[in-house]
Enzyme design. Structure first.
Site, mmCIF file in Angstrom:
data_model
loop_
_atom_site.group_PDB
_atom_site.id
_atom_site.type_symbol
_atom_site.label_atom_id
_atom_site.label_comp_id
_atom_site.label_asym_id
_atom_site.label_seq_id
_atom_site.Cartn_x
_atom_site.Cartn_y
_atom_site.Cartn_z
ATOM 1 N N LYS A 1 0.836 -1.212 0.000
ATOM 2 C CA LYS A 1 0.000 0.000 0.000
ATOM 3 C C LYS A 1 0.871 1.263 0.000
ATOM 4 O O LYS A 1 2.030 1.210 0.405
ATOM 5 C CB LYS A 1 -0.917 -0.019 1.232
ATOM 6 C CG LYS A 1 -0.174 0.008 2.561
ATOM 7 C CD LYS A 1 -1.107 -0.333 3.717
ATOM 8 C CE LYS A 1 -0.358 -0.276 5.042
ATOM 9 N NZ LYS A 1 -1.124 -0.894 6.149
ATOM 10 N N TYR B 1 14.672 31.332 7.052
ATOM 11 C CA TYR B 1 13.405 31.952 7.444
ATOM 12 C C TYR B 1 13.253 32.000 8.953
ATOM 13 O O TYR B 1 13.624 31.065 9.650
ATOM 14 C CB TYR B 1 12.233 31.132 6.889
ATOM 15 C CG TYR B 1 12.074 31.187 5.393
ATOM 16 C CD1 TYR B 1 12.169 32.391 4.695
ATOM 17 C CD2 TYR B 1 11.785 30.027 4.691
ATOM 18 C CE1 TYR B 1 11.997 32.414 3.323
ATOM 19 C CE2 TYR B 1 11.602 30.056 3.315
ATOM 20 C CZ TYR B 1 11.712 31.243 2.640
ATOM 21 O OH TYR B 1 11.539 31.270 1.294
#
Ligand SMILES: *Cc1c(COP(=O)(O)O)cnc(C)c1O
Length: 385
Positions: A50, A277
């Protein structure tokens, strides 16, 4: 291993960037071999692929699994199953979870095994199969305590009897799923096992037959041999990664996935300079830093002065807050660093390794989330011997 390794790419990313996820196909093969030698001979393996086999590429992993003797696959969505069929994967596929009526039509059409967890679903699906003149494989999930999908263990025997009597349904599997199988405390797992065994005992008394009884994920496979039954469902183990830090280790298993990039810029900082940042880092002395072209937009956690990468086999600390596409690391103590040198975010370099568990800690998560979390804008590069 040979030096001539070919590369192939899947997904939207074609490899036009110096940042990538590397999959060691030979190691994947080796892991399956080791698992096959570790498991009892009468226990079969269902490989769970999956979410693109936790980011490794579902069809690629499925093909190696099948070549290694695995005869059954599982996914979580119909689309995942259909994609495998398009890639010429022909072994049986079980789709985990619940299905809508529309999805059941597709299961029938494409021969996918799905779950039937109540009588209404059983009647609907049996009628659908009858009108297509088919007999279709179904599994019953017994909820023994996870409280997710499935029929409550006390109500399971009557449902199983009902399904066994439906002409167009073939009861292929009875399963359950552990809430906690990879921690040291196995008391709840053992309680779930007792509930599952009660259901099986009842089935026996009612003379109800099933092909596969299955309960174990990787944690159960490793630590709960008494719960192996006919089949184990393993996803993370063949990828060489453990579900937790405490479950049993199998010698020789190694991670298949690495994440790498290259130094894209080098800067000299003066004392007092800020980096990144939010001005989360300020140089306390003159520093040399490298900028790597990978960030939280690629699945690396959004960190602030946390985490390390490997360059020339040494650890370089992430400084400042990383961006969507870039991360800065301190290379003051690795003077040999040059532009475009290789950087390892996850994986081994020389004698050191950063594993999925280490990265998981940065985002308060687990190894599964880290593996599956690398975005598909990072090209997958398959190293084949
Ligand atoms: C994902 C999943 C597995 C595989 O778990 P691993 O720990 O990766 O082996 C097994 N069973 C079910 C129902 C799952 O959803």
């Amino acid at each position: 291993m040979s030096q001539n390794r070919s590369r192939s790419y899947i997904g939207q990313a074609q490899g036009h960037r110096p940042a990538w996820v590397e999959i060691d196909v030979a190691q994947l093969r080796q892991n399956f071999k080791i698992i096959n030698e570790d498991k009892p001979v009468n226990v079969q393996i269902l490989t769970v692929v999956k979410d693109q086999a936790y980011g490794h590429g579902a069809a690629k992993v499925a093909k190696i699994a099948i070549e290694s003797g695995c005869k059954y696959l599982a996914v979580a969505t119909i689309d995942e199953a259909l994609e495998l069929r398009r890639q010429d994967v022909t072994v049986p596929i079980l789709v985990f979870g619940e299905r809508t009526d529309e999805e059941r039509k597709l299961c029938l059409e494409y021969g996918l095994a799905c779950f039937v967890n109540d009588k209404t679903q059983a009647d609907y699906y049996s009628q659908l199969a009858a009108s297509a003149n088919k007999q279709t494989p179904v599994h019953v999930e017994v909820d023994t305590g996870l409280c997710r999908y499935g029929v409550h263990w006390t109500k399971a025997p009557s449902l199983i009897k009902h399904i066994s009597g439906a002409n167009n349904l073939f009861l292929e599997g009875i399963m359950s799923h552990f809430a906690m199988s990879d921690e040291l405390d196995k008391s709840f797992a053992l309680q779930q096992l007792r509930r599952f065994q009660e259901v099986l005992a009842k089935m026996n008394r009612l003379d109800l037959r099933v092909t596969f009884r299955h309960m174990c994920n990787t944690g159960g496979f490793l630590d709960l041999p008494q719960a192996h039954f006919d089949l184990v469902r393993i996803g993370i183990l063949p990828l060489g990664v453990y579900p937790s830090q405490v479950c049993r280790r199998i010698p020789g298993l190694k991670p298949v996935m690495s994440v790498k990039t290259q130094i894209a810029a080098i800067r000299e900082l003066e004392t007092g300079d800020y980096v990144g940042y939010g001005m989360r880092y300020q140089a306390q002395s003159r520093r040399r830093i490298a900028v790597i072209p990978i960030g939280y937009g690629d699945g690396y956690p959004r960190v602030r002065n946390q985490g390390e990468v490997l360059i020339h086999g040494k650890r370089a600390a992430v400084i400042g807050g990383n961006a969507m596409d870039a991360t800065m690391v301190d290379i003051t103590d690795i003077p040999e660093c040059r532009l475009w040198d290789e950087v390892v975010l996850m994986g081994r370099q020389d004698d050191d390794e950063i594993d999925a568990h280490e990265i998981a800690k940065l985002k308060n998560s687990v190894s599964y989330d880290v593996l599956a979390g690398w975005r598909w804008r990072l090209p997958r590069v398959y190293l084949t011997p």
